[in-house]
Design a protein around this motif. Structure first.
Motif, mmCIF file in Angstrom:
data_model
loop_
_atom_site.group_PDB
_atom_site.id
_atom_site.type_symbol
_atom_site.label_atom_id
_atom_site.label_comp_id
_atom_site.label_asym_id
_atom_site.label_seq_id
_atom_site.Cartn_x
_atom_site.Cartn_y
_atom_site.Cartn_z
ATOM 1 N N GLN A 1 -7.684 8.066 -17.518
ATOM 2 C CA GLN A 1 -5.958 9.349 -17.531
ATOM 3 C C GLN A 1 -5.043 9.059 -16.648
ATOM 4 O OE1 GLN A 1 -5.467 8.895 -21.197
ATOM 5 N NE2 GLN A 1 -6.581 7.546 -21.466
ATOM 6 N N GLU A 2 -5.542 8.653 -15.499
ATOM 7 C CA GLU A 2 -5.288 8.765 -13.848
ATOM 8 C C GLU A 2 -3.920 9.011 -14.804
ATOM 9 O OE1 GLU A 2 -8.683 8.727 -10.898
ATOM 10 O OE2 GLU A 2 -7.009 7.486 -11.128
ATOM 11 N N GLU A 3 -2.633 9.637 -14.059
ATOM 12 C CA GLU A 3 -1.299 8.226 -13.650
ATOM 13 C C GLU A 3 -0.488 7.615 -12.663
ATOM 14 O OE1 GLU A 3 3.212 10.800 -13.831
ATOM 15 O OE2 GLU A 3 1.506 11.463 -12.835
ATOM 16 N N VAL A 4 -0.303 6.424 -13.131
ATOM 17 C CA VAL A 4 -0.157 5.367 -12.539
ATOM 18 C C VAL A 4 1.421 5.019 -12.962
ATOM 19 C CG1 VAL A 4 -0.587 2.968 -11.788
ATOM 20 C CG2 VAL A 4 -2.566 4.107 -12.619
ATOM 21 N N TRP A 5 2.270 5.189 -11.759
ATOM 22 C CA TRP A 5 3.745 5.283 -11.850
ATOM 23 C C TRP A 5 3.823 3.646 -11.343
ATOM 24 C CZ3 TRP A 5 6.119 9.233 -8.176
ATOM 25 C CH2 TRP A 5 5.604 10.545 -8.567
ATOM 26 N N PRO A 6 4.746 3.180 -12.028
ATOM 27 C CA PRO A 6 5.732 2.065 -11.680
ATOM 28 C C PRO A 6 5.633 1.183 -10.454
ATOM 29 C CG PRO A 6 7.183 2.980 -13.390
ATOM 30 C CD PRO A 6 6.202 3.840 -12.756
ATOM 31 N N VAL A 7 6.119 2.297 -9.548
ATOM 32 C CA VAL A 7 6.337 2.060 -8.133
ATOM 33 C C VAL A 7 4.811 1.470 -7.771
ATOM 34 C CG1 VAL A 7 6.956 4.127 -7.675
ATOM 35 C CG2 VAL A 7 7.690 3.189 -5.843
ATOM 36 N N GLN A 8 3.442 2.531 -8.548
ATOM 37 C CA GLN A 8 2.508 2.015 -8.147
ATOM 38 C C GLN A 8 1.961 0.657 -7.973
ATOM 39 O OE1 GLN A 8 0.911 6.004 -9.314
ATOM 40 N NE2 GLN A 8 -0.826 5.424 -7.632
ATOM 41 N N TRP A 9 2.528 0.079 -9.575
ATOM 42 C CA TRP A 9 1.774 -1.547 -10.122
ATOM 43 C C TRP A 9 2.324 -1.897 -9.275
ATOM 44 C CZ3 TRP A 9 -1.969 -2.131 -12.745
ATOM 45 C CH2 TRP A 9 -2.147 -1.412 -13.392
ATOM 46 N N MET A 10 3.899 -1.982 -8.922
ATOM 47 C CA MET A 10 4.722 -2.826 -8.101
ATOM 48 C C MET A 10 4.127 -3.477 -7.147
ATOM 49 S SD MET A 10 9.075 -1.032 -9.070
ATOM 50 C CE MET A 10 9.552 -2.723 -6.850
ATOM 51 N N GLY A 11 3.168 -1.849 -6.013
ATOM 52 C CA GLY A 11 3.299 -2.074 -5.099
ATOM 53 C C GLY A 11 1.488 -3.056 -5.244
ATOM 54 N N VAL A 12 0.678 -2.681 -5.697
ATOM 55 C CA VAL A 12 0.058 -3.417 -6.300
ATOM 56 C C VAL A 12 -0.090 -5.340 -6.220
ATOM 57 C CG1 VAL A 12 -2.380 -3.606 -8.053
ATOM 58 C CG2 VAL A 12 -1.326 -1.684 -7.639
ATOM 59 N N THR B 1 0.771 -0.960 -0.202
ATOM 60 C CA THR B 1 -0.107 -0.259 -0.335
ATOM 61 C C THR B 1 0.673 1.506 0.167
ATOM 62 O OG1 THR B 1 -1.581 -1.222 0.832
ATOM 63 C CG2 THR B 1 -1.803 1.239 1.502
ATOM 64 N N ALA B 2 2.110 1.578 0.884
ATOM 65 C CA ALA B 2 3.477 2.646 0.405
ATOM 66 C C ALA B 2 3.300 2.788 -0.876
ATOM 67 C CB ALA B 2 4.148 2.156 1.607
ATOM 68 N N MET B 3 3.980 1.567 -1.446
ATOM 69 C CA MET B 3 4.497 1.910 -2.377
ATOM 70 C C MET B 3 3.438 1.811 -3.636
ATOM 71 S SD MET B 3 6.781 -1.689 -3.220
ATOM 72 C CE MET B 3 7.171 -1.882 -4.285
ATOM 73 N N ALA B 4 2.173 1.184 -3.578
ATOM 74 C CA ALA B 4 1.133 1.487 -4.401
ATOM 75 C C ALA B 4 0.471 3.284 -4.372
ATOM 76 C CB ALA B 4 0.476 1.113 -4.764
ATOM 77 N N GLY B 5 1.298 4.178 -3.155
ATOM 78 C CA GLY B 5 0.794 5.242 -2.745
ATOM 79 C C GLY B 5 1.271 6.402 -2.955
ATOM 80 N N ARG B 6 2.747 6.132 -3.523
ATOM 81 C CA ARG B 6 3.807 6.552 -4.102
ATOM 82 C C ARG B 6 4.510 7.236 -2.722
ATOM 83 N NH1 ARG B 6 0.760 8.929 -8.124
ATOM 84 N NH2 ARG B 6 0.685 11.203 -7.415
ATOM 85 N N LEU B 7 4.416 6.115 -1.552
ATOM 86 C CA LEU B 7 4.580 7.134 -0.308
ATOM 87 C C LEU B 7 6.616 6.614 -0.134
ATOM 88 C CD1 LEU B 7 2.970 6.048 2.908
ATOM 89 C CD2 LEU B 7 2.389 7.774 1.393
ATOM 90 N N PHE B 8 7.158 6.144 -0.722
ATOM 91 C CA PHE B 8 8.382 6.471 -1.440
ATOM 92 C C PHE B 8 8.616 6.968 -2.845
ATOM 93 C CE2 PHE B 8 7.510 1.962 0.846
ATOM 94 C CZ PHE B 8 7.296 2.624 1.855
ATOM 95 N N SER B 9 8.328 7.762 -3.130
ATOM 96 C CA SER B 9 8.907 8.340 -4.247
ATOM 97 C C SER B 9 9.915 9.504 -4.039
ATOM 98 C CB SER B 9 7.390 8.459 -5.306
ATOM 99 O OG SER B 9 6.767 9.615 -4.422
ATOM 100 N N GLY B 10 10.083 9.649 -2.564
ATOM 101 C CA GLY B 10 10.859 10.930 -2.674
ATOM 102 C C GLY B 10 10.135 12.029 -2.007
#
Length: 303
Positions: free
Chosen positions: A265-276, A136-145
């Motif tokens: 058309q929401e932006e989904v980052w690669p790290v979010q896919w990893m979290g999913v 969830t933290a990864m999919a929520g982009r909490l580790f994105s900096g």
């Protein structure tokens, strides 16, 4: 068994597309009351219509006590709260994040069961919780900096939706198990409809909103949110077991994220896919034991 697998999978996919439809309805100017109200109203009409049709076709009505029927109606209030909180979350939070918040019911249900039964969860279950939280933290982009600028109130509504869903799952097997799935779902939806109409009076019935475009969203949400999933789950889960069903139900998550990316058309980052993916792995691993218990040795050899 294949039919049961297909039904549960399709039911989960049906749930997964709801947030996208709700977002589209909001973009057309409809309110939370419009969306939740029309969904339960048309779902109520469809399900009770099916119950009446079954009786007209000669199917005997199941005998159950008034107490059990009232329990099912009361249970429906929790599903009504899930709709209100989840759709309120979808108003201010990206659909791909809203579904992640709802998926927190996976560990909330485990925690709630541990508290009620006063029994510590197994190490494997604790591991599943840890993986879900990391995913969830990864999919929520909490580790994105940099922390994402999500509406915290909306996030809170998503957590409340997950909590209410956990309560519903915990009590759903306590009443009405001798009823036909359609009748049980109709009674549960009666409770949801009563709660939602108490909070949001159904003004859409008289203000002309249905004729201006709300009708299509009400029917769509009713079919994909209150008719297909509960009926498909009611038919499929008893045939394949809870373990396999839990794994298949996780299809709701990637479907919601894909829909939010492709349609909204929401932006989904690669790290979010990893979290999913990590959340899906956690759900699968936590239910593998139940899957092997469900399958016979003969089935395992031919699988």
């Amino acid at each position: 068994m294949f039919r049961g697998i297909l039904l549960v999978f399709l039911g989960a996919c049906s749930f997964g597309i709801l947030s996208t439809f709700v977002k589209l309805a909001y973009k057309e100017g409809y309110t939370l009351g419009d969306v939740t109200g029309t969904q339960v109203f048309f779902g109520f009409l469809i399900l009770w219509g099916v119950v009446l049709l079954r009786q007209l076709l000669g199917h005997r009505a199941e005998s159950t006590s008034l107490t059990d029927k009232l329990k099912l109606v009361a249970m429906g209030t929790s599903t009504g709260l899930v709709s209100i909180f989840y759709y309120k979350c979808v108003q201010t939070v990206p659909a791909s994040i809203a579904i992640l918040l709802l998926m927190q019911f996976t560990w909330m249900s485990l925690l709630l069961e541990a508290v009620i039964k006063r029994k510590l969860p197994k190490p494997a279950q604790v591991g599943m919780v840890v993986l879900v939280l990391i995913g969830t933290a990864m999919a929520g982009r909490l580790f994105s900096g940099s922390l994402p600028n999500f509406d915290l109130v909306g996030v809170g509504y998503g957590i409340l939706a997950a909590a209410c869903y956990s309560v519903f799952l915990l009590v759903s097997g306590s009443a009405g198990n001798n009823l036909h799935p359609t009748t049980k779902c109709a009674l549960i939806l009666t409770g949801a409809c009563t709660l939602i109409f108490t909070i949001f009076p159904p003004v859409f019935l008289v203000n002309g909103a249905l004729g201006s475009g709300l009708l299509k969203w009400g029917l769509t949400l009713a079919v994909f949110g209150t008719v297909i999933p509960p009926l498909f789950f009611a038919y499929g889960i008893p045939r394949i077991g809870l373990g396999v069903s839990a794994i298949l139900s996780a299809a709701e998550l990637p479907v919601a994220v894909v829909m939010s990316s492709v349609v909204l058309q929401e932006e989904v980052w690669p790290v979010q896919w990893m979290g999913v993916a990590l959340i899906l792995v956690a759900i699968v691993l936590s239910n593998l034991g139940a899957v092997y218990k469900k399958l016979s040795p003969k089935q395992l050899k031919t699988a």
